[in-house]
Design a protein around this motif. Sequence first.
Motif, PDB file in Angstrom:
ATOM      1  N   HIS A   1      -3.838   1.253   0.887  1.00 28.29           N
ATOM      2  CA  HIS A   1      -4.831   1.674   1.874  1.00 28.29           C
ATOM      3  C   HIS A   1      -4.803   3.179   2.129  1.00 28.29           C
TER       4      HIS A   1
ATOM      5  N   ASN B   1       0.220  -3.559  -1.077  1.00 30.21           N
ATOM      6  CA  ASN B   1      -1.084  -3.681  -0.428  1.00 30.21           C
ATOM      7  C   ASN B   1      -1.206  -2.707   0.753  1.00 30.21           C
ATOM      8  N   ASP B   2      -0.113  -2.486   1.479  1.00 37.09           N
ATOM      9  CA  ASP B   2      -0.112  -1.513   2.574  1.00 37.09           C
ATOM     10  C   ASP B   2      -0.293  -0.098   2.026  1.00 37.09           C
TER      11      ASP B   2
END
Length: 159
Positions: free
Chosen positions: A102, A98-99
């Motif tokens: 981005h 998820n990091d």
Amino acid sequence: MALPSLFILLFLLGFAESQSFTHPFNRTDLQAAIGDMRAKSYYGFAMLLQMLNGTSQPTRDLTFLMPDDKELSASSISIYEVEEFLLKHAIPMPLYFNDLSHFPTGTLVPSGNSSKMIRIHNRGRGDFFVNNAQIVSANVCLNSMIKCHGVDAIIEYDN
């Protein structure tokens, strides 16, 4: 598009520098990560990490980008190149998928080898590349500060 990527890169470099020695890489984290790797059948990468166990260890938390056993068995890594290989397959901070998601396409992030950069190609969860390697198994390591993701190739770098 280049300006946001530059800001993200500067943030990562600053964060990596400030985090480098605050959480020493410990055997408990290493063993937990190796256990997670084995549970998802990344035996070859786990074995490479164990080869370093006791001789040298990273001094910070990392995100490993792990080729599968088929890819590892087709490569020629000498005993003297194990640490360099592992660092080329690492980002010097722990990142869940998820990091990573981005980061826009074209973002450069440092690898564990300070002279090599990893280029992000982000077209969504099912089409996310680091250099030439596609992330095929996200968030493999969840039980330690070390994070890892499976990739479908040995990561290559431009000279």
